[in-house]
Design a protein around this motif. Structure first.
Motif, PDB file in Angstrom:
ATOM      1  N   ALA A  26      34.188  32.242  45.160  1.00 43.01           N
ATOM      2  CA  ALA A  26      34.286  33.701  45.080  1.00 43.01           C
ATOM      3  C   ALA A  26      33.937  34.262  43.703  1.00 43.01           C
ATOM      4  N   PRO A  27      34.487  33.739  42.591  1.00 43.39           N
ATOM      5  CA  PRO A  27      34.144  34.308  41.283  1.00 43.39           C
ATOM      6  C   PRO A  27      32.671  34.146  40.907  1.00 43.39           C
ATOM      7  N   GLN A  28      31.972  33.236  41.578  1.00 48.57           N
ATOM      8  CA  GLN A  28      30.568  33.010  41.254  1.00 48.57           C
ATOM      9  C   GLN A  28      29.652  34.049  41.899  1.00 48.57           C
ATOM     10  N   VAL A  29      30.116  34.684  42.974  1.00 46.37           N
ATOM     11  CA  VAL A  29      29.237  35.592  43.729  1.00 46.37           C
ATOM     12  C   VAL A  29      29.775  37.021  43.813  1.00 46.37           C
ATOM     13  N   LEU A  30      31.024  37.249  43.485  1.00 49.89           N
ATOM     14  CA  LEU A  30      31.619  38.569  43.615  1.00 49.89           C
ATOM     15  C   LEU A  30      31.771  39.239  42.261  1.00 49.89           C
ATOM     16  N   ALA A  31      31.765  40.573  42.273  1.00 46.57           N
ATOM     17  CA  ALA A  31      31.915  41.356  41.041  1.00 46.57           C
ATOM     18  C   ALA A  31      33.361  41.288  40.560  1.00 46.57           C
ATOM     19  N   LEU A  32      33.564  41.614  39.286  1.00 48.39           N
ATOM     20  CA  LEU A  32      34.892  41.537  38.683  1.00 48.39           C
ATOM     21  C   LEU A  32      35.866  42.470  39.389  1.00 48.39           C
ATOM     22  N   PHE A  33      35.419  43.678  39.737  1.00 48.40           N
ATOM     23  CA  PHE A  33      36.303  44.629  40.415  1.00 48.40           C
ATOM     24  C   PHE A  33      36.783  44.064  41.756  1.00 48.40           C
ATOM     25  N   THR A  34      35.898  43.406  42.479  1.00 49.26           N
ATOM     26  CA  THR A  34      36.265  42.795  43.755  1.00 49.26           C
ATOM     27  C   THR A  34      37.253  41.660  43.557  1.00 49.26           C
TER      28      THR A  34
END
Length: 346
Positions: A26-34
């Motif tokens: 998840a942290p590799q493909v999603l934005a920080l806000f998400t």
């Protein structure tokens, strides 16, 4: 645990593996806000898991599960401010919340309070905490160095590495901690249900009188699972405080108390993974509805609750599991029927 119990744990281990993959990817493909929003959703999923444990497997309908969730958040925040770090604050949040639940549960279960009044008492405790914390807005309301802040709440110190108060975790790292906590709590709850303690709790849920006639003290077992559920809810409160960054009396609100029950009903009472999935789905549904002004969030959630109670009373997870199992059992029958029919020849 016996070999049969480990075999029954395979679905839980499979879901845990999926969670680990999601945690890494998840942290590799999603934005920080998400990622920050996901951390909040994970905290609420831990809360739903705690209610799924005590209601679905222990037969204890607690309308005030958010009381332990909010206590965990407040105890963590106040302790972290006074200790200057989160290590002891996390432990204190879980221990004090569990002790509070044990004291409350002792008077409820050993007082032979009926299930209906148990729900009323726990909900009343939640509303008392909600009203009490809202009235602590003055500078005289503080515990040590921590101002309670009344309806404005109090800012929660971020998590830090164990025993190193200066090494704060960034949001992505807090996400890893939250996902790891959810996976471990889920595996612990699944393991607990396959132990002797869990099987006795299930027997008490099905027929308390019969279980007592067999020599089991139903009060002690119900108190035990009630206290464990409160400790898991406190972990969710700690994660929520870190995900949001601030704790307000709204964690004790009637809306959150009802929402927790909706998560378990929609996901499937009697399962653990169902309420977790329902929490994520309804969290993002309400977030999406918050961006428009046509439909009221409470109206939509109320309709969802009515629909599932009337049409899918067992919840999503058990209904889907039964459908898949029925398809698997039906496949060999269809194959035998096809073999028994004569082949068409041109």
């Amino acid at each position: 645990m016996s070999a049969e119990s480990w075999r029954q744990m395979r679905p839980a281990l499979a879901w845990a593996l999926i969670g680990v993959v999601f945690m890494v990817a998840a942290p590799q493909v999603l934005a920080l806000f998400t990622i920050i929003n996901l951390t909040t959703a994970i905290a609420l999923a831990v809360l739903a898991l705690s209610l799924a444990l005590i209601w679905g497997h222990g037969g204890i309908l607690c309308f005030g599960q958010v009381a332990f969730f909010g206590l965990g958040a407040y105890v963590y925040t106040i302790s972290a401010i006074n200790f200057g770090g989160s290590t002891w604050a996390i432990l204190l949040a879980v221990v004090l919340t569990s002790a509070f639940a044990a004291a409350l549960g002792y008077f409820i279960f050993y007082g032979r309070v009926s299930d209906v009044y148990l729900g009323v008492i726990t909900l009343t405790v939640t509303l008392i905490l909600f009203s009490l914390i809202r009235r602590t807005s003055g500078p005289e309301y503080k515990i040590g160095k921590a101002l309670l802040g009344g309806f404005n709440g109090v800012t929660a110190p971020p998590l830090n590495l164990p025993w190193d108060a200066r090494a704060f975790l960034f949001p992505e790292q807090v996400f890893y901690v939250a996902m790891a906590a959810l996976i471990l709590c889920y595996l612990f709850a699944a393991w607990l249900m396959h132990t002797r303690f869990g099987r006795v709790c299930a027997a008490i849920r099905e027929n308390e009188v019969r279980a007592e006639l067999l020599g089991y003290d139903a009060r002690a077992y119900k108190l035990g699972i009630f206290t464990i559920g409160a400790g898991i809810a406190a972990i969710g409160g700690v994660l929520f405080a870190n995900g949001v960054g601030r704790v307000t009396p709204d964690v004790f609100s009637l809306f959150n108390a009802a929402l927790t029950i909706i998560w378990v009903i929609v996901g499937g009472r009697g399962t653990l993974i169902g309420p977790i999935g329902a929490t994520f789905a309804l969290f993002y549904l309400t977030s999406a509805l918050g961006g428009q002004s046509v439909l009221n969030n409470n109206l939509v959630l109320g309709i969802i609750l009515i629909v599932f109670v009337l049409l899918v009373p067992r919840g999503v997870a058990p209904t889907v599991a039964d459908w898949v199992q029925g398809r698997r059992k039906g496949a060999p029958v269809r194959q035998r029927r096809r073999r028994s029919q004569p082949e068409d020849r041109a």
